[in-house]
Design a protein around this motif. Structure first.
Motif, PDB file in Angstrom:
ATOM      1  N   ILE A 163       0.869  -1.173   0.000  1.00  0.00           N
ATOM      2  CA  ILE A 163       0.000   0.000   0.000  1.00  0.00           C
ATOM      3  C   ILE A 163       0.906   1.222   0.000  1.00  0.00           C
ATOM      4  CG2 ILE A 163      -1.686   1.323   1.326  1.00  0.00           C
ATOM      5  CD1 ILE A 163      -2.791  -1.308   2.378  1.00  0.00           C
ATOM      6  N   ARG A 164       0.726   2.064  -0.987  1.00  0.00           N
ATOM      7  CA  ARG A 164       1.528   3.286  -1.080  1.00  0.00           C
ATOM      8  C   ARG A 164       0.663   4.392  -1.669  1.00  0.00           C
ATOM      9  NH1 ARG A 164       3.477   4.329  -6.366  1.00  0.00           N
ATOM     10  NH2 ARG A 164       5.143   5.655  -5.567  1.00  0.00           N
ATOM     11  N   PRO A 165       0.935   5.642  -1.308  1.00  0.00           N
ATOM     12  CA  PRO A 165       0.120   6.742  -1.841  1.00  0.00           C
ATOM     13  C   PRO A 165       0.530   7.080  -3.267  1.00  0.00           C
ATOM     14  CG  PRO A 165       1.798   7.603  -0.390  1.00  0.00           C
ATOM     15  CD  PRO A 165       1.949   6.121  -0.357  1.00  0.00           C
ATOM     16  N   SER A 166      -0.442   7.479  -4.027  1.00  0.00           N
ATOM     17  CA  SER A 166      -0.190   7.836  -5.417  1.00  0.00           C
ATOM     18  C   SER A 166      -1.312   8.745  -5.870  1.00  0.00           C
ATOM     19  CB  SER A 166      -0.142   6.561  -6.270  1.00  0.00           C
ATOM     20  OG  SER A 166       0.016   6.858  -7.626  1.00  0.00           O
ATOM     21  N   LYS A 167      -1.030   9.596  -6.828  1.00  0.00           N
ATOM     22  CA  LYS A 167      -2.056  10.468  -7.368  1.00  0.00           C
ATOM     23  C   LYS A 167      -2.836   9.680  -8.410  1.00  0.00           C
ATOM     24  CE  LYS A 167      -2.791  15.324  -8.502  1.00  0.00           C
ATOM     25  NZ  LYS A 167      -2.149  16.616  -8.820  1.00  0.00           N
ATOM     26  N   GLN A 168      -4.079   9.362  -8.093  1.00  0.00           N
ATOM     27  CA  GLN A 168      -4.891   8.487  -8.933  1.00  0.00           C
ATOM     28  C   GLN A 168      -6.287   9.063  -9.080  1.00  0.00           C
ATOM     29  OE1 GLN A 168      -3.576   5.835 -10.358  1.00  0.00           O
ATOM     30  NE2 GLN A 168      -1.679   5.605  -9.166  1.00  0.00           N
ATOM     31  N   TRP A 169      -7.027   8.458  -9.992  1.00  0.00           N
ATOM     32  CA  TRP A 169      -8.443   8.797 -10.169  1.00  0.00           C
ATOM     33  C   TRP A 169      -9.283   7.773  -9.419  1.00  0.00           C
ATOM     34  CZ3 TRP A 169     -10.231  13.236 -12.229  1.00  0.00           C
ATOM     35  CH2 TRP A 169      -9.324  14.017 -12.950  1.00  0.00           C
ATOM     36  N   PHE A 170     -10.293   8.255  -8.723  1.00  0.00           N
ATOM     37  CA  PHE A 170     -11.105   7.413  -7.864  1.00  0.00           C
ATOM     38  C   PHE A 170     -12.585   7.618  -8.135  1.00  0.00           C
ATOM     39  CE2 PHE A 170      -7.177   8.309  -5.598  1.00  0.00           C
ATOM     40  CZ  PHE A 170      -6.800   7.068  -5.093  1.00  0.00           C
ATOM     41  N   ILE A 171     -13.370   6.581  -7.803  1.00  0.00           N
ATOM     42  CA  ILE A 171     -14.828   6.704  -7.720  1.00  0.00           C
ATOM     43  C   ILE A 171     -15.186   6.683  -6.248  1.00  0.00           C
ATOM     44  CG2 ILE A 171     -17.044   5.572  -8.153  1.00  0.00           C
ATOM     45  CD1 ILE A 171     -15.904   4.539 -10.771  1.00  0.00           C
ATOM     46  N   ASN A 172     -15.989   7.655  -5.846  1.00  0.00           N
ATOM     47  CA  ASN A 172     -16.407   7.740  -4.450  1.00  0.00           C
ATOM     48  C   ASN A 172     -17.551   6.751  -4.215  1.00  0.00           C
ATOM     49  OD1 ASN A 172     -17.169   8.373  -1.884  1.00  0.00           O
ATOM     50  ND2 ASN A 172     -17.491  10.558  -2.258  1.00  0.00           N
ATOM     51  N   THR A 173     -17.192   5.495  -3.932  1.00  0.00           N
ATOM     52  CA  THR A 173     -18.214   4.462  -3.749  1.00  0.00           C
ATOM     53  C   THR A 173     -18.953   4.618  -2.420  1.00  0.00           C
ATOM     54  OG1 THR A 173     -16.494   2.990  -2.917  1.00  0.00           O
ATOM     55  CG2 THR A 173     -17.070   2.786  -5.225  1.00  0.00           C
ATOM     56  N   ALA A 174     -18.369   5.345  -1.483  1.00  0.00           N
ATOM     57  CA  ALA A 174     -19.040   5.521  -0.182  1.00  0.00           C
ATOM     58  C   ALA A 174     -20.396   6.191  -0.362  1.00  0.00           C
ATOM     59  CB  ALA A 174     -18.155   6.340   0.756  1.00  0.00           C
ATOM     60  N   THR A 175     -20.471   7.157  -1.301  1.00  0.00           N
ATOM     61  CA  THR A 175     -21.742   7.857  -1.523  1.00  0.00           C
ATOM     62  C   THR A 175     -22.730   7.014  -2.325  1.00  0.00           C
ATOM     63  OG1 THR A 175     -20.894   8.905  -3.540  1.00  0.00           O
ATOM     64  CG2 THR A 175     -20.582  10.095  -1.476  1.00  0.00           C
ATOM     65  N   LEU A 176     -22.231   5.985  -3.001  1.00  0.00           N
ATOM     66  CA  LEU A 176     -23.104   5.125  -3.799  1.00  0.00           C
ATOM     67  C   LEU A 176     -23.586   3.901  -3.033  1.00  0.00           C
ATOM     68  CD1 LEU A 176     -21.106   5.056  -7.172  1.00  0.00           C
ATOM     69  CD2 LEU A 176     -23.293   6.193  -6.771  1.00  0.00           C
ATOM     70  N   LYS A 177     -22.933   3.621  -1.902  1.00  0.00           N
ATOM     71  CA  LYS A 177     -23.142   2.357  -1.197  1.00  0.00           C
ATOM     72  C   LYS A 177     -24.608   2.132  -0.819  1.00  0.00           C
ATOM     73  CE  LYS A 177     -19.943   1.574   1.713  1.00  0.00           C
ATOM     74  NZ  LYS A 177     -19.137   1.608   2.961  1.00  0.00           N
ATOM     75  N   ASP A 178     -25.235   3.122  -0.229  1.00  0.00           N
ATOM     76  CA  ASP A 178     -26.617   2.951   0.231  1.00  0.00           C
ATOM     77  C   ASP A 178     -27.569   2.739  -0.942  1.00  0.00           C
ATOM     78  OD1 ASP A 178     -25.829   3.160   2.839  1.00  0.00           O
ATOM     79  OD2 ASP A 178     -26.303   5.294   3.019  1.00  0.00           O
ATOM     80  N   LYS A 179     -27.354   3.509  -2.022  1.00  0.00           N
ATOM     81  CA  LYS A 179     -28.203   3.331  -3.208  1.00  0.00           C
ATOM     82  C   LYS A 179     -28.002   1.947  -3.816  1.00  0.00           C
ATOM     83  CE  LYS A 179     -28.664   8.120  -4.838  1.00  0.00           C
ATOM     84  NZ  LYS A 179     -28.350   9.040  -5.958  1.00  0.00           N
ATOM     85  N   ALA A 180     -26.755   1.494  -3.825  1.00  0.00           N
ATOM     86  CA  ALA A 180     -26.460   0.175  -4.382  1.00  0.00           C
ATOM     87  C   ALA A 180     -27.125  -0.922  -3.556  1.00  0.00           C
ATOM     88  CB  ALA A 180     -24.953  -0.047  -4.444  1.00  0.00           C
ATOM     89  N   LYS A 181     -27.078  -0.785  -2.235  1.00  0.00           N
ATOM     90  CA  LYS A 181     -27.728  -1.780  -1.365  1.00  0.00           C
ATOM     91  C   LYS A 181     -29.237  -1.788  -1.580  1.00  0.00           C
ATOM     92  CE  LYS A 181     -24.415  -1.872   2.464  1.00  0.00           C
ATOM     93  NZ  LYS A 181     -24.220  -1.561   3.899  1.00  0.00           N
ATOM     94  N   GLU A 182     -29.805  -0.604  -1.722  1.00  0.00           N
ATOM     95  CA  GLU A 182     -31.247  -0.504  -1.956  1.00  0.00           C
ATOM     96  C   GLU A 182     -31.624  -1.162  -3.282  1.00  0.00           C
ATOM     97  OE1 GLU A 182     -34.651   2.967  -2.476  1.00  0.00           O
ATOM     98  OE2 GLU A 182     -32.671   3.500  -1.690  1.00  0.00           O
ATOM     99  N   ALA A 183     -30.789  -0.926  -4.303  1.00  0.00           N
ATOM    100  CA  ALA A 183     -31.053  -1.537  -5.611  1.00  0.00           C
ATOM    101  C   ALA A 183     -30.940  -3.056  -5.540  1.00  0.00           C
ATOM    102  CB  ALA A 183     -30.073  -0.987  -6.648  1.00  0.00           C
TER     103      ALA A 183
END
Length: 1038
Positions: free
Chosen positions: A474-494
């Motif tokens: 595990i090392r830090p790097s400048k990357q592109w991310f998807i914020n799945t934390a904000t999608l988690k509840d909607k995904a569970k509901e779906a």
């Protein structure tokens, strides 16, 4: 009153075979229980009336017997089997079936979205398990008249393909375009091999119209999903710890990891001296000097990057003194006993504090002079192992990074892309690999400064790169991310609206979602879809918005993603896009070099394959499937919500394609892309072991079908492979090997034997003109139609549940119990010895044709080659017709005869008692007297035999005896050798309104009649004389 009601029932039943079902009459319902099973199977030696065969009768009699005749082979093997399967595929239009069913009119559609296999190797049994399982369901849906939407696809990007394509060349001397050209060529070769195998397995699809993740139109659809998510703020760039593969030199997502449970780490216990006591315990610890915090870690190489030591705020901590050297250590009270055992010394408690009292303490870093690190509260600290105090290096841990974000700690990375210490780690560590010699050096440094308390080996689960099979860091790097934390509840509901098979897999899906707070989607490679971002030359600021991404998507749709490297930046970032973006001149920008995670590639397949473009998204009102012909391009019927009916993949996709598809679809459309998920297990060896070339237990599907010259594996053909898939419990690990394959072959041969019997007895029969109406049939024939209807319902239900194994069990039970052991043994006399065009013979031929048709169609999704072969031999259709274009199992509600079922099963209960009374004897050599007191059972038996005594009634046929006498009580003058037996049959009618436990008695005596030399029934006056029935037939033939 009851007897009069019973009489009405009996008379109604007696008439039910001679009138339309539209008429009135009391409907008899199936008994809830009865005293014995349906019928014992009767072997030829036990009681079936077998015709004369061979030289056992004069030639005249033998020629007058209607024996089965068919050129359908019982067995096919070797090259004949392989040639026949290929011939069937060609003659029966396997290649054209998908297009045909897409063009026909259908009220309903079934959409199974194909999870794309990876284009990096030859087809294997895992592919066979998955593709055949899908094809079984698709063929079932085609047969029952639905329009199937199934477009095969391939996942074409990614590091494994890149590495295999380059081999030993490496990437150092090649440009990105050269790497991509080699990778594309490699993927295309793998696709061609896999596609050829899938076709050979009989998988239905239009193989000229597939989807590929490296296709420009697909990439364009993918970028539109990306743009939509970016515009919603779900995609962002950040500098944070990610899983990094030194062996691949790229960031990885959780789905690209596999955990090695046998990984061995060098775990250490080390001290961090307290330079400043926590204010809340300073007074209690007054006079105590040289207190050290004791930490434990399995990754000693991260110690140089330490920025804090964390404690659990609500836990208790103790200041303890070692008995052997008086050293003062701070540890969690709960862990004191374990630490004492580990150190081999007693620990005397000097003081106890709550975790919250430790706040404000400052420690000295053990290996970096003058560096101090704080004691900080954290919720991720646990008491399962270690000391209850956690060494915290924000650059090398996800939880550590969260602490750093909360307390504004520095995130210093001392590890480069190759997994080696950088110059920032100091001259002693620079250029050392952190996982090997770097760890050795850090432990030595701790030992030299007196901070190392204990070292031990720790076997634990550790993440590895799923491609290279090497450990990650595990090392830090400048990357592109998807914020799945904000999608988690909607995904569970779906997910709550999605059916999951097996249901137990739902928990794993939810657990995977919970673990994933963000998704790193950038990769530092060349073979993939480039992230459509431009960076300012001076500031490094990213330029990406709906204008830039939409323009790139259109370019990719036209030219493919190679354009990112081929086209000048002025084309990629034209003036009008810059103007809309309110950006500076094009010379200020450079193209980004990262590509998208392949899980994002495949996770966007719903957008490329299931959805049509929304109006206004494109100048051309066409589907995103622009590479498909018009008949295939319209993916779903108008009322559809563009969700697939099913996604069907292996359990490894719980954290892979199932999840990436869910997250992207929920992000863009607020719904799951699937209505149901089917999660199957992996193919393993017969011993339940994972297949490995080194172990030598790999099963090659090509060898299974075509045989192996070197391995000695026989040629089983495609249908054996398909039967193996269908018969297996696919929801667990699926074993394959010689035993499983031979068992499948034997099962198919038994099926062929039954089908040959049916075909042989239908020679010259045309159901279109010679079939008998059910109401005119013998009762036993009507009863078989009733059983056939029940069979078809069970088979249909099982296919609908993706349970082909249950289909096979139901099929085998029906063939063995209902057909071979019961019906076939009963009707052979009528079938072989009655006049060819008699009502009785045509009646059972009608049932045999329905049974043949039902069996063939019910097994067709599993064994399409065999089914079409049988259909070529079967009567009742025009030449050139194929089974898969002619519909599902035909079943009429007229066949449901509950009252009839009571009559036949009542007779079967009596027959069971009869056969049990003469074990091992030939039933045909006996006369049977059945005595039943007046009542419903007597009425039911009268419907099968109207005369008091008969040698030719339907009851005689069922009992397979010489004569049946039906009476209300046994005669007093029975012969001395008569065998008596008694029993009961429980009848439950009208939902319990009429319920009768009916006793019966039987008397069995050897018949005085002689055996007829033609039909072998004991109904002749002498051994050299034909029975009356056979006399008539033979005389008419002359």
């Amino acid at each position: 009153m009851l007897l009069s009601r019973v009489s009405v029932v009996g008379r109604t039943l007696a008439r039910c075979g001679r009138r339309s079902h539209r008429g009135g009459g009391l409907l008899l319902h199936r008994a809830l229980s009865f005293s014995s099973s349906r019928c014992h199977g009767v072997s030829p030696g036990e009681g079936s009336a077998q015709p004369a065969e061979g030289t056992t009768a004069p030639g005249l009699y033998r020629d007058s017997v209607l024996l089965p005749r068919s050129d359908f082979p019982v067995k096919l093997s070797g090259q004949k089997l392989l040639d026949r399967e290929l011939q069937i595929q060609k003659e029966c239009g396997f290649a054209e079936l998908y297009s045909w069913q897409r063009e026909r009119k259908a009220k309903k559609e079934f959409c199974l979205h194909d999870g794309p296999p990876y284009a990096n190797g030859d087809p294997h049994v895992g592919h066979a398990l998955n593709k055949i399982l899908k094809d079984i369901r698709n063929r079932f849906e085609i047969l029952r008249g639905r329009q199937v939407h199934y477009i095969p696809g391939w996942d074409c990007h990614g590091l494994p393909i890149e590495l295999k394509a380059l081999g030993e060349l490496g990437t150092g001397s090649l440009t990105p375009l050269q790497i991509r050209q080699k990778a594309r060529a490699f993927a295309e070769g793998a696709i061609a091999r896999q596609k050829s195998a899938f076709q050979r397995w009989g998988v239905v699809a239009d193989w000229d119209q597939c989807y590929y993740t490296f296709d420009g139109a697909y990439e364009a659809a993918q970028l539109k999903v990306f743009q939509e998510m970016h515009s919603k703020g779900l995609i962002y760039q950040d500098y944070k710890p990610v899983f990094w593969s030194p062996s691949s030199r790229t960031a990885l997502a959780e789905a690209e990891l596999e955990y090695n449970p046998e990984h061995v780490s060098r775990a250490i216990y080390a001290t961090f001296p307290l330079s400043t006591l926590p204010p809340q315990i300073a007074s209690e610890a007054a006079g105590l000097e040289n207190v050290s915090v004791l930490v434990w870690t399995t990754q000693p190489w991260t110690i140089p990057a330490n920025q804090a030591v964390c404690f659990m705020p609500n836990a208790q901590y103790s200041l303890v003194k070692r008995a052997d050297d008086s050293q003062l250590l701070l540890v969690a009270t709960e862990r004191t006993a374990s630490v004492a055992v580990l150190l081999g010394t007693e620990l005397e408690s000097v003081g106890t504090f709550t975790g919250s009292q430790l706040e404000g303490g400052i420690c000295k870093h053990p290996t970096i002079p003058d560096k101090e690190v704080p004691l900080l509260p954290a919720n991720h600290v646990t008491m399962g192992k270690g000391t209850g105090l956690v060494h915290t290096a924000p650059a090398h841990g996800m939880d550590d990074y969260s602490v750093a974000s909360q307390f504004k700690l520095s995130v210093e990375c001392m590890v480069d892309e190759d997994g080696k210490f950088t110059e920032q780690a100091g001259p002693e560590l620079q250029s050392l690999s952190v996982m090997t010699e770097g760890t050795d050096k850090v432990i030595t440094m701790l030992q030299e400064c007196g901070a190392l308390v204990k070292e031990e080996e720790c076997v634990h689960s550790y993440p590895y790169d799923w491609r290279t099979k090497q450990p990650v860091v595990i090392r830090p790097s400048k990357q592109w991310f998807i914020n799945t934390a904000t999608l988690k509840d909607k995904a569970k509901e779906a997910l709550q609206k999605v059916r999951v098979l097996p249901e137990s897999a739902r928990g794993s899906l939810l657990a995977m979602l919970d673990r994933r707070t963000y998704w790193c989607i950038s990769r530092q490679r060349s073979w993939g879809v480039p992230i459509p971002v431009f960076y300012h030359r001076e500031t490094g600021e990213a330029l990406m918005n709906k204008h830039t991404v939409s323009h790139i998507a259109e370019l990719f749709k036209e030219k493919g993603s190679d354009g990112w490297w081929e086209l000048p930046i002025e084309t990629l970032l034209p003036a009008d896009v810059l103007k809309k973006s309110k950006a500076g001149p094009v010379t200020d920008y450079v193209c980004g070099e990262d590509v998208l995670d392949i899980w994002f590639d495949s996770g966007a397949s719903w957008a490329a394959v299931l959805e049509e473009e929304k109006e206004g998204d494109s100048a051309e009102p066409e589907s995103q499937l622009s590479w498909l012909p018009a008949s295939l391009r319209k993916p779903l019927v108008p009322e559809s919500d563009s969700r697939a009916d099913a996604y069907v993949e292996g359990k490894d996709q719980i954290g892979g394609w199932f999840q990436s598809s869910l997250l992207t679809s929920v992000a863009v459309r607020n719904k799951a892309p699937y209505k149901s998920l089917v999660v199957h297990g992996f193919a393993v060896s017969e011993k339940g072991e994972k297949m490995s070339k080194s172990v030598g237990n790999v099963v090659d599907p090509d060898e299974v079908i075509n045989g192996g010259k070197d391995s000695g594996v026989p040629a089983y053909g495609a249908d054996v492979l398909r039967w193996w898939v269908a018969e297996s419990n696919v929801f667990s690990e699926v074993q394959i090997g010689p035993s499983a394959l031979n068992s499948a072959k034997d099962s198919i041969n038994k099926l062929r034997n039954t089908l040959k019997f049916l075909l042989g007895n239908l020679q010259g029969f045309d159901p279109r003109v010679q079939a008998v109406d059910p109401k005119e049939m013998h009762y036993i024939d009507q009863y078989m139609l009733h059983l056939l209807r029940e069979f078809s319902i069970k088979v249909t239900d099982a296919y609908s549940e993706f349970d082909a194994g249950r289909v096979i069990r139901v099929l085998q039970a029906f063939m063995s119990r209902d057909l071979s052991s019961f019906y076939f043994s009963i009707i052979k006399d009528r079938l072989y010895c009655d006049p060819e065009d008699s009502l009785g013979r045509r009646s059972c031929q009608t049932v045999l044709e329905e049974a043949l048709d039902g069996l063939t169609r019910s097994v067709a999704p599993i064994l399409p080659h065999l089914a079409e072969e049988v259909y070529l031999h079967a009567p009742g259709h025009d030449e050139g017709e194929t089974l898969f274009k002619s519909g599902w199992v035909k079943s009429s509600s007229v066949w449901r005869r509950p009252g009839l079922e009571e009559a036949v099963e009542g007779a079967c209960a009596i027959r069971d008692s009869f056969l049990s009374s003469i074990p091992g004897k030939n039933a045909a050599q006996y006369d049977l007297t059945i005595a039943i007191e007046p009542g419903l059972l007597f009425e039911l038996m009268e419907s099968l035999q109207e005369e008091p005594s008969s040698t030719s009634s339907q009851l005689v046929e069922l009992m397979m005896v010489a004569r049946v006498n039906l009476t209300s009580k046994l005669p007093r003058d029975l012969p001395h050798d008569a065998v008596l037996s008694h029993g009961t049959f429980l009848i439950n009618l009208e939902g319990g309104v009429i319920r009768e436990d009916s006793p019966y008695s039987i008397a069995v005596v050897p018949t005085s009649a002689a055996r007829c030399p033609r039909c072998r029934r004991h109904t002749a006056n002498s051994t050299d004389c034909l029975c009356p029935r056979c006399q008539t037939i033979v005389s008419q033939a002359q």
